[in-house]
Write a protein that holds these residues in place. Structure first.
Motif, mmCIF file in Angstrom:
data_model
loop_
_atom_site.group_PDB
_atom_site.id
_atom_site.type_symbol
_atom_site.label_atom_id
_atom_site.label_comp_id
_atom_site.label_asym_id
_atom_site.label_seq_id
_atom_site.Cartn_x
_atom_site.Cartn_y
_atom_site.Cartn_z
ATOM 1 N N MET A 16 0.828 -1.203 0.000
ATOM 2 C CA MET A 16 0.000 0.000 0.000
ATOM 3 C C MET A 16 0.859 1.247 0.000
ATOM 4 S SD MET A 16 -2.976 -1.190 2.587
ATOM 5 C CE MET A 16 -3.241 0.489 2.980
ATOM 6 N N LYS A 17 1.938 1.166 0.761
ATOM 7 C CA LYS A 17 2.880 2.263 0.825
ATOM 8 C C LYS A 17 3.440 2.538 -0.564
ATOM 9 C CE LYS A 17 7.000 2.152 3.023
ATOM 10 N NZ LYS A 17 7.947 1.736 4.081
ATOM 11 N N GLY A 18 3.822 1.470 -1.249
ATOM 12 C CA GLY A 18 4.381 1.609 -2.590
ATOM 13 C C GLY A 18 3.400 2.255 -3.551
ATOM 14 N N ASP A 19 2.121 2.085 -3.271
ATOM 15 C CA ASP A 19 1.078 2.655 -4.110
ATOM 16 C C ASP A 19 0.776 4.106 -3.740
ATOM 17 O OD1 ASP A 19 0.426 0.831 -5.954
ATOM 18 O OD2 ASP A 19 -1.647 0.552 -5.300
ATOM 19 N N GLY A 20 1.510 4.645 -2.791
ATOM 20 C CA GLY A 20 1.285 6.031 -2.404
ATOM 21 C C GLY A 20 0.233 6.237 -1.339
ATOM 22 N N HIS A 21 -0.185 5.164 -0.694
ATOM 23 C CA HIS A 21 -1.121 5.329 0.414
ATOM 24 C C HIS A 21 -0.370 5.780 1.662
ATOM 25 C CE1 HIS A 21 -3.596 2.725 -2.124
ATOM 26 N NE2 HIS A 21 -4.639 3.137 -1.428
ATOM 27 N N ALA A 22 -1.110 6.419 2.557
ATOM 28 C CA ALA A 22 -0.537 6.724 3.866
ATOM 29 C C ALA A 22 -1.195 5.804 4.888
ATOM 30 C CB ALA A 22 -0.808 8.176 4.227
ATOM 31 N N VAL A 23 -0.387 5.261 5.783
ATOM 32 C CA VAL A 23 -0.921 4.341 6.775
ATOM 33 C C VAL A 23 -0.620 4.876 8.170
ATOM 34 C CG1 VAL A 23 -0.811 2.004 7.708
ATOM 35 C CG2 VAL A 23 -0.607 2.356 5.248
ATOM 36 N N ILE A 24 -1.659 4.969 8.990
ATOM 37 C CA ILE A 24 -1.445 5.315 10.400
ATOM 38 C C ILE A 24 -1.626 4.027 11.186
ATOM 39 C CG2 ILE A 24 -2.275 6.653 12.370
ATOM 40 C CD1 ILE A 24 -3.268 8.741 10.404
ATOM 41 N N PHE A 25 -0.579 3.656 11.898
ATOM 42 C CA PHE A 25 -0.517 2.344 12.505
ATOM 43 C C PHE A 25 -0.469 2.554 14.019
ATOM 44 C CE2 PHE A 25 1.685 -1.436 13.919
ATOM 45 C CZ PHE A 25 1.318 -2.421 13.026
ATOM 46 N N ILE A 26 -1.581 2.238 14.677
ATOM 47 C CA ILE A 26 -1.639 2.452 16.123
ATOM 48 C C ILE A 26 -1.157 1.207 16.845
ATOM 49 C CG2 ILE A 26 -3.165 2.910 18.072
ATOM 50 C CD1 ILE A 26 -5.004 4.290 16.216
ATOM 51 N N THR A 27 -0.300 1.387 17.801
ATOM 52 C CA THR A 27 0.216 0.207 18.490
ATOM 53 C C THR A 27 0.741 0.593 19.859
ATOM 54 O OG1 THR A 27 1.724 -1.661 18.290
ATOM 55 C CG2 THR A 27 2.545 0.475 17.532
ATOM 56 N N HIS A 28 0.897 -0.404 20.716
ATOM 57 C CA HIS A 28 1.694 -0.159 21.905
ATOM 58 C C HIS A 28 2.825 -1.169 21.981
ATOM 59 C CE1 HIS A 28 -1.608 -2.731 23.745
ATOM 60 N NE2 HIS A 28 -0.531 -3.465 23.810
ATOM 61 N N LYS A 29 3.033 -1.869 20.844
ATOM 62 C CA LYS A 29 4.130 -2.841 20.808
ATOM 63 C C LYS A 29 5.338 -2.213 20.116
ATOM 64 C CE LYS A 29 1.019 -6.729 20.808
ATOM 65 N NZ LYS A 29 0.356 -7.690 19.912
ATOM 66 N N LEU A 30 6.435 -2.175 20.830
ATOM 67 C CA LEU A 30 7.600 -1.445 20.347
ATOM 68 C C LEU A 30 8.262 -2.102 19.151
ATOM 69 C CD1 LEU A 30 8.966 -0.824 23.902
ATOM 70 C CD2 LEU A 30 7.772 0.816 22.471
ATOM 71 N N ASP A 31 8.282 -3.440 19.143
ATOM 72 C CA ASP A 31 8.972 -4.129 18.055
ATOM 73 C C ASP A 31 8.364 -3.796 16.708
ATOM 74 O OD1 ASP A 31 10.399 -5.290 20.041
ATOM 75 O OD2 ASP A 31 9.106 -7.065 20.148
ATOM 76 N N GLU A 32 7.050 -3.595 16.726
ATOM 77 C CA GLU A 32 6.370 -3.343 15.460
ATOM 78 C C GLU A 32 6.752 -1.993 14.873
ATOM 79 O OE1 GLU A 32 2.357 -3.837 16.580
ATOM 80 O OE2 GLU A 32 2.543 -6.006 16.708
ATOM 81 N N VAL A 33 7.080 -1.064 15.747
ATOM 82 C CA VAL A 33 7.475 0.255 15.263
ATOM 83 C C VAL A 33 8.709 0.115 14.382
ATOM 84 C CG1 VAL A 33 8.310 2.514 15.957
ATOM 85 C CG2 VAL A 33 6.475 1.413 17.240
ATOM 86 N N GLY A 34 9.701 -0.612 14.877
ATOM 87 C CA GLY A 34 10.918 -0.794 14.111
ATOM 88 C C GLY A 34 10.687 -1.602 12.851
ATOM 89 N N ALA A 35 9.754 -2.542 12.916
ATOM 90 C CA ALA A 35 9.569 -3.456 11.799
ATOM 91 C C ALA A 35 8.853 -2.827 10.615
ATOM 92 C CB ALA A 35 8.804 -4.696 12.267
ATOM 93 N N ILE A 36 7.944 -1.896 10.853
ATOM 94 C CA ILE A 36 7.126 -1.439 9.739
ATOM 95 C C ILE A 36 7.097 0.076 9.574
ATOM 96 C CG2 ILE A 36 5.009 -1.528 11.146
ATOM 97 C CD1 ILE A 36 5.199 -2.407 7.411
ATOM 98 N N ALA A 37 7.326 0.824 10.667
ATOM 99 C CA ALA A 37 7.051 2.261 10.574
ATOM 100 C C ALA A 37 8.208 3.039 9.948
ATOM 101 C CB ALA A 37 6.752 2.819 11.958
ATOM 102 N N ASP A 38 7.867 4.099 9.229
ATOM 103 C CA ASP A 38 8.872 5.038 8.761
ATOM 104 C C ASP A 38 9.121 6.106 9.812
ATOM 105 O OD1 ASP A 38 9.167 3.960 6.051
ATOM 106 O OD2 ASP A 38 7.055 4.509 5.898
ATOM 107 N N ARG A 39 7.997 6.621 10.350
ATOM 108 C CA ARG A 39 8.135 7.585 11.428
ATOM 109 C C ARG A 39 7.209 7.167 12.555
ATOM 110 N NH1 ARG A 39 7.137 13.482 9.840
ATOM 111 N NH2 ARG A 39 5.359 12.564 8.746
ATOM 112 N N VAL A 40 7.493 7.675 13.716
ATOM 113 C CA VAL A 40 6.651 7.320 14.859
ATOM 114 C C VAL A 40 6.347 8.583 15.664
ATOM 115 C CG1 VAL A 40 8.728 6.612 16.113
ATOM 116 C CG2 VAL A 40 6.498 5.962 16.978
ATOM 117 N N THR A 41 5.066 8.690 16.050
ATOM 118 C CA THR A 41 4.660 9.773 16.940
ATOM 119 C C THR A 41 4.251 9.139 18.259
ATOM 120 O OG1 THR A 41 3.948 11.248 15.182
ATOM 121 C CG2 THR A 41 2.943 11.580 17.335
#
Lengths: 521, 288
Positions: free
Chosen positions: A205-230
Motif C-alpha cells: 500500500m505504501k508503494g502505491d502512495g497510500h498513507a498508513v497510520i498504525f496504532i500500536t503499543h508494541k515497540l517491536d512493530e514500530v521498528g519493523a514497519i514504521a517510517d516515522r513514529v509519533t
C-alpha cells in the motif's frame, strides 16, 4: 474556528525525517475534552503519502480518541484537519470516507451473518441498486490480487478467522477509495506469522502512495514497519521521530515518561501436585458448534500455565467450562483433586477457583453497585459478612477498606459505584476480591488487556506472588509477550485442542506461532 | 351442504383472512429486519380499521378509506419510531403502549360508528390479496438482491458497521418502522372494508399478535410469511366454522394456542432462529 491556542505554535514538532513534499494529512492542534479528562491536548500529527506512521502510546494516551476524531466519530473541541492541503470538517464517517480516510477498527465492524461481498457492498452507492454483492465481487478480486489480500467474496463472516476479518476490513476501506488508512492495534488479533503477512500488505500500500497510520503499543512493530513514529502520552504528543533513529529504550521512556523495569522478579518455580485438570473436554460454543474437541490440560500448584492461541479457538469456552458457566458435553474437570465437572459456578468458586473474567465490566463486577459490595460478591453468603439472612455492613466496610489499601484501588470511597472507576482500578478490585480468599486455582482471562503499564505491572506481580504461595494459575492471554513473561509452561490452543505444551524456555514466538496456526505437528 | 363447497369456502375464507395477516406480517418483518420490534401491530391495525371505515362511510370511497388507514398506521408507527429510535426507550414497552393506546383510542372514537352499515365495500379476495403476494415477492427481492436490502439487514444485524460506512441508521429504522405501520394500517382497513364491512370495537381480535408470531415463525423471510399467513388464516377461519361442535371459547383460543406451539417448536433461542442480531436494541453511536 481557530485551533491555534495562545502561547503555543501551531507548527509540528521538529523532526529529522527526510522531507517528502507536503503531507497528505495533517492534524493540527486537535483538542478533545471528555468530562474530567483531556483526551487530546493540542495534538499535531502529519502523515505523508507513501509512509507508515506509527502512533505509539499506552492505553489511555489518547490514540483511539485521536483517530476517532479523524474518522468523524468525535468532534474535536479545537484544532483543524487538513487533507491534501485543504482544510476539511469531518462530521461523520461519511465525511471521512469522502476525504479518502479509511479505518480498520480494533473490534471489527462486520455483519457476522452476511458474506464478505455483502459487507463490502454495504453503503457503496456507486455499485447500483440491483445485485450489489455480485457487482462488488469483481473489485474484491482485483484489489485482493493487487495487495495480496486473499478473501473469498462468498464466505460468511462468521466462518472466517480474525486475520481474515482484518483483511475484509482493509479491503472495505481500499475499495471505498481510502488513501489514508488507519489501523487500530492491528496485530492484536494476529499470530506472529500473520503479522508479517499484514506488513507485506502495508508495504504494497505504501508503494502505491497510500498513507498508513498504525496504532500500536508494541515497540517491536514500530521498528519493523514504521517510517516515522509519533509518541503520545496523556493526550499530548511527546515527539515525532524517524523510526530508524530511536531504540526500544528511548521509545519506552517517551511512552511512559520513565524507565520501566522490563524483567519481572521471578523465583524459580517449585511446581508440585495437581491444581487444575481438564480431561478430554468437549463443549459447544454459543451457536451449538463444537468449540472444545477433547481438550486435556493440567496446571500444577505453584506454576503459571499460559494459554496462547488466536482468539476464537476455544479459549473462552474452556474458561467457561472450567468456571461452571458452560456445560461440558464430555470430559472431566478436577480442582485440587475434586471432580467438579458441570458443577455450578458457586460450587466451583467454593472449591477454591478464582475467576478473573475476560469482560471485566460486564462479568467481573456489578457496575451499579458499590466498591464494597463488589468486593464481597464472592463471599457475602458466608460469615463474617452474613449474619443469618442479613448482611453485616460493618464487616463489609472494614474488609473493603482493607482491600482498597492492600490492592491500591483508586476510589473516592468504598461506597462509590464501581462504574465510576477506571478499567485498571476495576481490575484491581476484581483481583482483590478473587485473591483475598487465597484460592488454590486462579483462572485469569486477558487480565491486563486494555490496562496501562503500571496497572499491568501490578497485576503481573500479584499473579506471580500467588504462584509463589502455591496457587496454580491458568493465564489466558492474546498477548504473547505477557504469556512468555509470566508463564512457566505455555499451552497452545488450536481449534479446541491443546496443540502442545512447551516449557517457557523452549517457547519461542516462532514455535508458538506455528502451533497457533496449526502448522506444527 | 355439499362437501366440496365446504372445502372451497374454507379455502376462500382462509385466503381472505390470510390477507390482512400477510400485510401486517410483511410490515413487521421489515421493521424487525431493521432492528426495531414493534409490538404495536394490534393498535396500528385497529386504528387503521376505524379510519378506513369512517372515511369509506363518509366519502363512499373504500379506496380512500384504505389510503387513509395506511397513513394512520404509518403515523402511529412513527410515534413508536420516535420513542424507540430517537429517545431510545425500551422497544417492547413502547410497542405494548402503542397497542393499548390504539385499542383505547379506536374504542373511544368509534363509539358512534358501531352498527352502521357500509354500502361500498371491497371484495374479500381482491387486488389486496394479490398485492400482498406481490409485496412479499418484492420484499424478498429487495432484502436479498438489492443494495437497500444489504443496508436494511446490516442495520438490523450490526448498526455500528453500517454507521461506520456512512449509513444513516436512524433514518433506515424510521423508514422501516413507518413501512410496517402503513402495512398494518392497510391490514386493518381490509378488516373493516372487506372482511366484515362494519366497525366493531376490538374487531382485530388479536390478529396483531399473530402477525408478530408469524414474523418469528417465518424466520423474517417474506416468502415464508405467505405460507404462515395462509396457515393462520385457515386456523382463524376454522375457529368460526367449528363453532357448532366445539365450545367457541376453545376455538377462539386456537390461533393463539398454535402461535405458542409454533414459537415453541421454532424456538431454540434467538440465535437458532436467525433473528436480526440487534433486534430490540437501541443504537447509540460509538457504543457497541
Amino acid at each position: 474556528m481557530n485551533g491555534v491556542t495562545a502561547g503555543r505554535s501551531s507548527h509540528p514538532p521538529p523532526e529529522a525525517g527526510a522531507p517528502n513534499g507536503a503531507p497528505l494529512l495533517a492534524l493540527r492542534d486537535i483538542t478533545k475534552r471528555f468530562p474530567g479528562v483531556l483526551a487530546n491536548d493540542r495534538v499535531t500529527l502529519e502523515v505523508r503519502a507513501g509512509e507508515v506512521h506509527a502512533l505509539l502510546g499506552e492505553n489511555g494516551a489518547g490514540k483511539t480518541t485521536l483517530v476517532n476524531v479523524l474518522y468523524g466519530l468525535y468532534q474535536p473541541d479545537a484544532g483543524e484537519i487538513v487533507v491534501d492541503g485543504r482544510r476539511v470538517r469531518i462530521r461523520s464517517p461519511r465525511d471521512a470516507i469522502a476525504c479518502g480516510i479509511g479505518m480498520v477498527p480494533q473490534h471489527f465492524l462486520l455483519v457476522r451473518r452476511h458474506t464478505v461481498a455483502e459487507n463490502i457492498a454495504l453503503g457503496l452507492p456507486q455499485e447500483g441498486l440491483l445485485r450489489p454483492a455480485r457487482r462488488v465481487e469483481r473489485r474484491i478480486v482485483e484489489f485482493a490480487t493487487r495487495y495480496g489480500l486473499t478473501a473469498d467474496p462468498g464466505a460468511r463472516i462468521w466462518e472466517l478467522s480474525p486475520s481474515e476479518h482484518q483483511r475484509v476490513e482493509i479491503l472495505k476501506a481500499l475499495i471505498r477509495g481510502a488513501r489514508i488508512l488507519v489501523l487500530d492495534e492491528p496485530t492484536s488479533v494476529l499470530a506472529p506469522q500473520e503479522v508479517s503477512g499484514l506488513f507485506d500488505v502495508l508495504r504494497r500500500m505504501k508503494g502505491d502512495g497510500h498513507a498508513v497510520i498504525f496504532i500500536t503499543h508494541k515497540l517491536d512493530e514500530v521498528g519493523a514497519i514504521a517510517d516515522r513514529v509519533t509518541v503520545l502520552r496523556r493526550g499530548r504528543v511527546v515527539a515525532t521521530v524517524p523510526a530508524a533513529d530511536v531504540d526500544r529504550r528511548a521509545l519506552v521512556q517517551m511512552m511512559v515518561g520513565r524507565d520501566v523495569e522490563s524483567t519481572l522478579p521471578r523465583a524459580r518455580a517449585a511446581a508440585a501436585g495437581e491444581a487444575l485438570a481438564a480431561e478430554a473436554l468437549e463443549a459447544d460454543n454459543d451457536r451449538g458448534a463444537p468449540a472444545l474437541r477433547g481438550l486435556t490440560l493440567a496446571v500444577r500448584r505453584g506454576e503459571i500455565v499460559g494459554l496462547a492461541g488466536i482468539a476464537g479457538n476455544g479459549q473462552r469456552e474452556l474458561v467457561e467450562v472450567l468456571t461452571g458457566l458452560r456445560r461440558a458435553v464430555r470430559g472431566r474437570v478436577r480442582v485440587l483433586g475434586r471432580d467438579v465437572t458441570n458443577r455450578t459456578a458457586a460450587a466451583i468458586c467454593d472449591a477454591g477457583v478464582a475467576h478473573i473474567p475476560e469482560d471485566r465490566v460486564h462479568m467481573g463486577v456489578v457496575a451499579t453497585m458499590t466498591v464494597a459490595e463488589n468486593l464481597v460478591l464472592r463471599r457475602y453468603r458466608h460469615p463474617p459478612f452474613a449474619r443469618g439472612p442479613l448482611l453485616d455492613y460493618d464487616a463489609i466496610m472494614r474488609f473493603a477498606r482493607e482491600m482498597i489499601a492492600a490492592y491500591e484501588i483508586a476510589t473516592p470511597a468504598a461506597t462509590t459505584p464501581v462504574r465510576l472507576l477506571s478499567g485498571g482500578n476495576i481490575q484491581r478490585l476484581i483481583l482483590a476480591r478473587e485473591l483475598a480468599a487465597r484460592p488454590g486455582v486462579i483462572i485469569a482471562a486477558h487480565p491486563t488487556s486494555g490496562l496501562d503499564v503500571s496497572a499491568t505491572e501490578h497485576i503481573h506481580r500479584l499473579l506471580l506472588r500467588r504462584r509463589e504461595e502455591g496457587a496454580g494459575v491458568l493465564l489466558v492471554s492474546e498477548d504473547l509477550d505477557e504469556v512468555l513473561a509470566l508463564a512457566d509452561r505455555v499451552a497452545v490452543i488450536f481449534r479446541g485442542r491443546i496443540a502442545d505444551v512447551l516449557p517457557v524456555g523452549d517457547a519461542t514466538p516462532e514455535r508458538i506461532g506455528l502451533l497457533m496456526t496449526g502448522q506444527a505437528a | 351442504m355439499e362437501e366440496g363447497n365446504w372445502i372451497l369456502a374454507t379455502v376462500i375464507r382462509a385466503v381472505a383472512l390470510g390477507t390482512p395477516i400477510l400485510w401486517g406480517t410483511l410490515g413487521e418483518i421489515t421493521a424487525e429486519r431493521s432492528g426495531v420490534i414493534n409490538l404495536g401491530v394490534e393498535g396500528m391495525m385497529i386504528l387503521g380499521a376505524l379510519a378506513a371505515f369512517v372515511v369509506a362511510h363518509l366519502t363512499g370511497q373504500p379506496t380512500a378509506g384504505l389510503v387513509v388507514a395506511a397513513a394512520v398506521g404509518g403515523a402511529a408507527a412513527l410515534l413508536h419510531a420516535f420513542i424507540s429510535i430517537t429517545l431510545r426507550a425500551n422497544q417492547y414497552v413502547s410497542g405494548l403502549a402503542l397497542t393499548m393506546f390504539g385499542l383505547g383510542l379506536a374504542g373511544l372514537l368509534g363509539r358512534g360508528w358501531e352498527g352502521r352499515p357500509l354500502l361500498d365495500t371491497l371484495p374479500e379476495i381482491s387486488a389486496l390479496t394479490y398485492a400482498g403476494l406481490g409485496v412479499a415477492v418484492a420484499l424478498w427481492v429487495v432484502f436479498y438482491h438489492t443494495r437497500w436490502g444489504i443496508v436494511l439487514r446490516s442495520v438490523g444485524e450490526m448498526p455500528a458497521a453500517a454507521d461506520a460506512l456512512g449509513v444513516n441508521v436512524a433514518l433506515v429504522r424510521y423508514l422501516a418502522v413507518a413501512f410496517g405501520g402503513v402495512m398494518a394500517g392497510a391490514a386493518g382497513a381490509f378488516l373493516s372494508l372487506a372482511y366484515r364491512p362494519a366497525w366493531t370495537e376490538g374487531m382485530t381480535a388479536g390478529m396483531g399478535w399473530i402477525v408478530i408470531a408469524i414474523a418469528i415463525f417465518a424466520a423474517w423471510d417474506p416468502l415464508r410469511a405467505v405460507a404462515g399467513a395462509l396457515l393462520f388464516g385457515a386456523l382463524f377461519h376454522l375457529s368460526f366454522r367449528l363453532q357448532a361442535w366445539v365450545a367457541p371459547e376453545l376455538l377462539k383460543m386456537m390461533p393463539f394456542a398454535f402461535t405458542i406451539l409454533a414459537l415453541a417448536a421454532t424456538a431454540g433461542g434467538r440465535r437458532g432462529l436467525g433473528a436480526p442480531e440487534a433486534l430490540g436494541t437501541p443504537y447509540v453511536t460509538g457504543e457497541r
